[in-house]
Design an enzyme around this catalytic site. Structure first.
Site, mmCIF file in Angstrom:
data_model
loop_
_atom_site.group_PDB
_atom_site.id
_atom_site.type_symbol
_atom_site.label_atom_id
_atom_site.label_comp_id
_atom_site.label_asym_id
_atom_site.label_seq_id
_atom_site.Cartn_x
_atom_site.Cartn_y
_atom_site.Cartn_z
ATOM 1 N N SER A 64 0.951 -1.150 0.091
ATOM 2 C CA SER A 64 -0.075 -0.172 -0.087
ATOM 3 C C SER A 64 0.858 0.924 0.069
ATOM 4 C CB SER A 64 -0.861 0.037 1.214
ATOM 5 O OG SER A 64 -1.553 1.312 1.255
ATOM 6 N N LYS A 67 -4.068 -6.928 3.306
ATOM 7 C CA LYS A 67 -4.296 -5.898 2.450
ATOM 8 C C LYS A 67 -5.683 -5.618 2.371
ATOM 9 C CE LYS A 67 -3.542 -2.445 -0.018
ATOM 10 N NZ LYS A 67 -3.615 -2.378 -1.340
ATOM 11 N N HIS A 118 -7.165 -3.781 4.960
ATOM 12 C CA HIS A 118 -6.659 -2.396 4.878
ATOM 13 C C HIS A 118 -7.570 -1.601 3.963
ATOM 14 C CE1 HIS A 118 -4.391 0.607 2.556
ATOM 15 N NE2 HIS A 118 -3.615 0.784 3.614
ATOM 16 N N ASN A 119 -7.680 -2.092 2.828
ATOM 17 C CA ASN A 119 -8.472 -1.237 1.706
ATOM 18 C C ASN A 119 -10.253 -1.145 2.245
ATOM 19 O OD1 ASN A 119 -6.390 -1.688 0.409
ATOM 20 N ND2 ASN A 119 -7.360 -1.972 -1.547
ATOM 21 N N GLU A 136 -9.854 1.687 4.564
ATOM 22 C CA GLU A 136 -9.419 2.746 3.575
ATOM 23 C C GLU A 136 -11.016 3.227 3.089
ATOM 24 O OE1 GLU A 136 -6.568 2.258 0.695
ATOM 25 O OE2 GLU A 136 -8.147 2.623 -0.952
HETATM 26 C C1 6PG Z 1 -3.308 1.316 -1.556
HETATM 27 C C2 6PG Z 1 -4.766 1.334 -2.365
HETATM 28 C C3 6PG Z 1 -4.607 0.698 -3.677
HETATM 29 C C4 6PG Z 1 -5.987 0.802 -4.265
HETATM 30 C C5 6PG Z 1 -6.711 1.951 -4.475
HETATM 31 C C6 6PG Z 1 -7.983 1.889 -5.403
HETATM 32 O O1 6PG Z 1 -3.253 0.715 -0.429
HETATM 33 O O2 6PG Z 1 -2.241 1.571 -2.101
HETATM 34 O O3 6PG Z 1 -5.468 0.560 -1.399
HETATM 35 O O4 6PG Z 1 -4.291 -0.423 -3.431
HETATM 36 O O5 6PG Z 1 -5.806 -0.271 -5.367
HETATM 37 O O6 6PG Z 1 -6.914 2.670 -3.436
HETATM 38 O O7 6PG Z 1 -8.886 1.271 -4.444
HETATM 39 P P1 6PG Z 1 -10.526 1.418 -5.472
HETATM 40 O O8 6PG Z 1 -10.421 1.682 -6.875
HETATM 41 O O9 6PG Z 1 -11.237 0.137 -5.079
HETATM 42 O O10 6PG Z 1 -10.957 2.627 -4.806
#
Ligand code: 6PG
Length: 380
Positions: A41, A95, A98-99, A102
């Site tokens: 990430s 991960k 994590h998302n 996010e």
């Molecule tokens: C990271 C992000 C990354 C992710 C984007 C897009 O940790 O660097 O999580 O891996 O791919 O944020 O996510 P979306 O297109 O689903 O919003």
């Protein structure tokens, strides 16, 4: 495959679905090839300057890549933001969570931005200042920091700020959705993350939203005093950030049991402190909470966090009721509050659901005063 020989190692650094990682690892094992799922990430900048890396797979194989990962990873006060997390797909799974977190934090940030605009009539400069100030306090985080920068960015193709010209339809690549789907499989409630996925879906219904706005009309929301609103909004964002991390970490602890990952939540919080999208000052406190009590089943049960939460609650309740009364959608904030209220209720009304299930389907129920499983003939 034709280019690989026995004992070679493939590292998958993408956002792969953890069940794919398990399948790939098992298949490659039969060919004597090691497979390693490593969540990464940090976006484009992280890729160049140091990301947070979440590796999982064979412990033996990790020995080979550890020096490389530690060298390229982000550093938090000199400590590398990478650690061996667990066997099989542990890295890709962490991960994914994590998302999910996010998605939750992004949804909450957007709601608070909307609330400050609608209830406080803050302009973009004032919004920029609010997020910038917050980023110097306990809300310090990558997402709050970039929000303040976004709000200050001029439109390079017209007048005013760029943020006002961006179409309000959020796209997604699926990792937040996977988090919600898997939470349902595990039976772990993560409503702050679920609603963030639903809101991206709802945002995509732009044409219908415009029709519905015309059909139902919208009344002007009441104005609140700016200073007090900014203070309450800071407390609400802090509260709901904590709740979102708590839900994601709860899912991790259940997944660790279910999939045999042997995750150490303190280590995970530690490697999220720099480099990744959800990096935040808060993660240092989360790390501490899990280091003090590795068996902590939910962050909300940590006494230090309980103190912080209690201090923010009055503002959260006031803002959620403002949103409901004035038609300002605050689904992430209200889901976080509802989760909190339900999680802290020693008794919920689900006794009635058990009675209904038993009434129409003889599904049985347990009692509060006796051991055993009971069924009643409900119809007189
Ligand atoms: C990271 C992000 C990354 C992710 C984007 C897009 O940790 O660097 O999580 O891996 O791919 O944020 O996510 P979306 O297109 O689903 O919003």
């Amino acid at each position: 495959m034709p280019l690989l020989s026995k004992d070679d190692l493939i590292i998958d650094g993408g956002n792969s679905l953890f069940t794919d990682t398990d399948r790939r690892e098992a298949y490659l094992k039969t060919k004597g090839i090691h497979f390693f799922g490593a969540g990464v990430s940090g976006g484009a900048k992280g890729a160049r300057k140091g990301p947070s890396i979440m590796p999982g797979g064979s412990r033996e194989a990790y020995k080979e890549v550890k020096p490389i990962f530690e060298a390229v990873s982000a550093k938090y006060k000199g400590e590398p933001c990478v650690a061996y997390l667990g066997p099989k797909s542990a890295g890709n799974y962490v991960k994914m969570i994590h998302n999910g977190i996010e998605y939750g934090l992004m949804q909450l940030t957007s709601e608070i931005y909307d609330l400050l605009k609608k209830a406080g009539k803050l302009n973009n400069d004032e919004l920029h200042n609010a997020f910038d100030n917050w980023n110097n306090g306990r809300l310090q985080s990558f997402l709050v920091e970039i929000t303040s920068e976004i709000l200050a960015k001029d439109d390079d193709q017209g007048s005013g700020q760029l943020v006002d010209k961006i179409l309000d339809k959020a796209k997604q690549k699926g990792t937040g959705k996977w988090t919600s789907q898997n939470a349902m499989d595990l039976g772990i409630p993560i409503p702050s993350i679920d609603i963030a996925v639903s809101m991206r879906e709802l945002s995509a219904l732009k044409a219908d939203r415009l029709k519905a706005e015309k059909l139902y009309g919208r009344s002007q929301p009441a104005t609140l005093s700016k200073d007090n609103l900014v203070k309450m909004a800071e407390e609400a964002l802090y509260f709901s950030f904590i709740i979102t991390y708590a839900q994601g970490l709860h899912q991790l602890s259940e997944a660790s049991e279910e999939y045999g990952y042997e995750l150490d939540l303190g280590t995970i919080a530690k490697i999220w402190r720099a480099g990744c999208i959800i990096r935040a000052g808060l993660l240092a406190d989360i790390t501490k909470a899990f280091q003090q009590n590795a068996g902590l089943s939910n962050l909300l049960l940590d006494p230090a966090f309980a103190k912080e939460i209690k201090q923010t609650l009055a503002s959260v309740r006031q803002l959620v009721s403002y949103g409901a009364t004035n038609g300002v959608p605050l689904p992430g904030l209200s889901n976080s509050l509802t989760y909190f209220d339900a999680y802290t209720s020693g008794r919920l009304p689900l006794n009635l659901i058990q009675a209904q299930r038993d009434y129409f389907g003889s599904h049985t129920y347990e009692r509060t005063d006796k051991e055993g499983v009971f069924h009643t003939e409900w119809e007189a």
